[in-house]
Design a protein around this motif. Structure first.
Motif, PDB file in Angstrom:
ATOM      1  N   SER A 198      -3.605   9.116  -8.463  1.00 24.96           N
ATOM      2  CA  SER A 198      -2.840   8.501  -9.341  1.00 24.96           C
ATOM      3  C   SER A 198      -3.542   6.489  -8.600  1.00 24.96           C
ATOM      4  O   SER A 198      -4.048   5.531  -9.031  1.00 24.96           O
ATOM      5  CB  SER A 198      -1.351   8.097  -9.194  1.00 24.96           C
ATOM      6  OG  SER A 198      -1.215   8.775 -10.288  1.00 24.96           O
ATOM      7  N   TYR A 203      -7.690  13.067 -10.578  1.00 21.34           N
ATOM      8  CA  TYR A 203      -8.633  11.982 -11.161  1.00 21.34           C
ATOM      9  C   TYR A 203     -10.221  12.124 -11.401  1.00 21.34           C
ATOM     10  O   TYR A 203      -9.936  11.422 -12.880  1.00 21.34           O
ATOM     11  CB  TYR A 203      -9.416  11.317  -9.882  1.00 21.34           C
ATOM     12  CG  TYR A 203      -9.994   9.967  -9.675  1.00 21.34           C
ATOM     13  CD1 TYR A 203     -10.054   9.049 -10.846  1.00 21.34           C
ATOM     14  CD2 TYR A 203     -11.261  10.169  -9.313  1.00 21.34           C
ATOM     15  CE1 TYR A 203     -10.666   8.186 -10.230  1.00 21.34           C
ATOM     16  CE2 TYR A 203     -12.135   9.175  -9.154  1.00 21.34           C
ATOM     17  CZ  TYR A 203     -11.923   7.773  -9.196  1.00 21.34           C
ATOM     18  OH  TYR A 203     -12.442   6.731  -9.343  1.00 21.34           O
ATOM     19  N   LEU A 214       3.453   7.767 -11.113  1.00 20.67           N
ATOM     20  CA  LEU A 214       3.514   8.315 -10.236  1.00 20.67           C
ATOM     21  C   LEU A 214       4.254   7.872  -9.470  1.00 20.67           C
ATOM     22  O   LEU A 214       4.295   8.999  -7.977  1.00 20.67           O
ATOM     23  CB  LEU A 214       2.842   6.879  -9.629  1.00 20.67           C
ATOM     24  CG  LEU A 214       2.392   6.726  -7.883  1.00 20.67           C
ATOM     25  CD1 LEU A 214       1.813   7.636  -7.375  1.00 20.67           C
ATOM     26  CD2 LEU A 214       1.912   5.800  -7.615  1.00 20.67           C
ATOM     27  N   ALA A 221       2.285   9.544 -20.075  1.00 14.40           N
ATOM     28  CA  ALA A 221       3.145   9.972 -18.651  1.00 14.40           C
ATOM     29  C   ALA A 221       3.591  10.881 -18.529  1.00 14.40           C
ATOM     30  O   ALA A 221       3.915  11.806 -17.419  1.00 14.40           O
ATOM     31  CB  ALA A 221       2.813   8.261 -18.321  1.00 14.40           C
ATOM     32  N   MET A 271      -1.792   6.842 -15.090  1.00 16.80           N
ATOM     33  CA  MET A 271      -1.326   7.615 -14.005  1.00 16.80           C
ATOM     34  C   MET A 271      -0.271   6.308 -13.435  1.00 16.80           C
ATOM     35  O   MET A 271       0.491   7.204 -12.036  1.00 16.80           O
ATOM     36  CB  MET A 271      -2.629   7.903 -13.087  1.00 16.80           C
ATOM     37  CG  MET A 271      -3.507   8.766 -13.577  1.00 16.80           C
ATOM     38  SD  MET A 271      -2.879  10.460 -13.755  1.00 16.80           S
ATOM     39  CE  MET A 271      -2.884  10.497 -12.452  1.00 16.80           C
TER      40      MET A 271
END
Length: 310
Positions: free
Chosen positions: A211, A96, A64, A242, A60
């Protein structure tokens, strides 16, 4: 016909439709990238000692900047406090909690079983929506749900019979099921918010909030110094998660929806579980059986019928 559709049609007629303009190819590429996420996670766990919180924070944190850019590119009007709060809640439930539970579950079960469990989330969305709004669920819908969950039981049985420690299958499946449920909540909430803020800003802000939560949890429970001790392969798999399995498929899916619509894009995305099982077999040497294949067919068929009826 919209200008985008006219442009695509004109290119197709003249034989100049490039692959990056074909919505079907974009949708399939998005599904392929998403299906590799579980593979990268399993490879990272095998590459060295790393826990779910650390690995998720790496994913994350690297994603971001892309989430922030996605939110800025979305444009739109100024958001109210209520809308900001709703976006925060979507970040909590979707990127999350759902991601955290998924990462934990993958320490115990195969990538193929994980993908099939997650793929059943439309069933939970439909049932929750019917319960909240007092809708009657049709008999044909119950039939599609029964078929998909029968397939899931077969896939679960496949893993249960082939793993020496069956307790791990139960634990891992429970965590991934929790991930499926929290993602269903995210999906229900996003249906309302996407009309207000747009799909790009929704994904961008929800991902950015998520994030921040993941990185905050990592900073409070871990020492950042442990990142320096991780091997290069773990970092490589985190970067792949990612970029290849987070940022790229979101962008590809958005382009596919713009060309095909959400329905056809989702239909093409049903190839995802099959791809994950295939990659798990080829890359991770995960066991494969006809029971698992039958379970895969039933899950994909049931969810496909569910999407058509919805």
């Amino acid at each position: 016909m919209s200008s985008t559709a006219e442009h695509t049609f004109a290119n197709h007629e003249s034989g100049r439709l490039h692959w990056w303009q074909d919505g079907r190819i974009l949708a399939l590429l998005s599904a392929t990238c998403f299906s590799l996420k579980a593979i990268f996670i399993k490879l990272a766990y095998a590459a060295g000692p790393v826990d779910a919180i650390t690995l998720l924070a790496m994913r994350m944190g690297l994603a971001l900047p892309a989430f922030i850019l996605l939110a800025r590119w979305g444009g739109g009007s100024t958001l109210s406090r209520r809308e900001w709060f709703h976006l925060f809640l979507l970040g909590v439930t979707g990127y999350y909690l759902s991601s955290l539970f998924d990462f934990i579950g993958l320490k115990y079960i195969t990538a193929g079983l994980e993908r099939l469990i997650l793929f059943t989330y439309p069933g939970f969305v439909l049932l929750a929506d019917a319960l909240i709004h007092g809708k009657r669920v049709r008999l044909a819908t119950w039939g599609a749900l029964a078929i998909s969950y029968l397939g899931l039981v077969l896939a679960f049985w496949h893993d249960l019979m082939l793993v020496n420690v069956s307790q791990q299958v139960w634990i891992g499946s429970a965590w991934v099921l929790a991930s499926c449920l929290t993602y269903a909540l995210y999906y229900l909430g996003s249906g309302v918010m996407v009309k207000r803020v747009g799909s790009s800003r929704l994904a961008g802000y929800a991902g950015a909030f998520s994030s921040g939560l993941v990185l905050s949890q990592f900073m409070l429970t871990r020492s950042p110094a442990i990142l320096l001790d991780l091997s290069l392969p773990i970092w490589g798999y985190a970067i792949a998660m990612a970029l290849i399995s987070t940022v790229l498929p979101i962008w590809l899916a958005a382009r596919a929806v713009a060309r095909l619509g959400a329905g056809q894009t989702a239909a093409l995305g049903t190839i995802g579980p099959a791809l994950t099982i295939f990659f798990g077999w080829i890359i991770l040497s995960e066991p494969f059986s006809w029971v698992q294949l039958l379970g895969l067919v039933l899950v994909v068929y049931g969810i496909s019928r569910l999407q058509k009826k919805s």
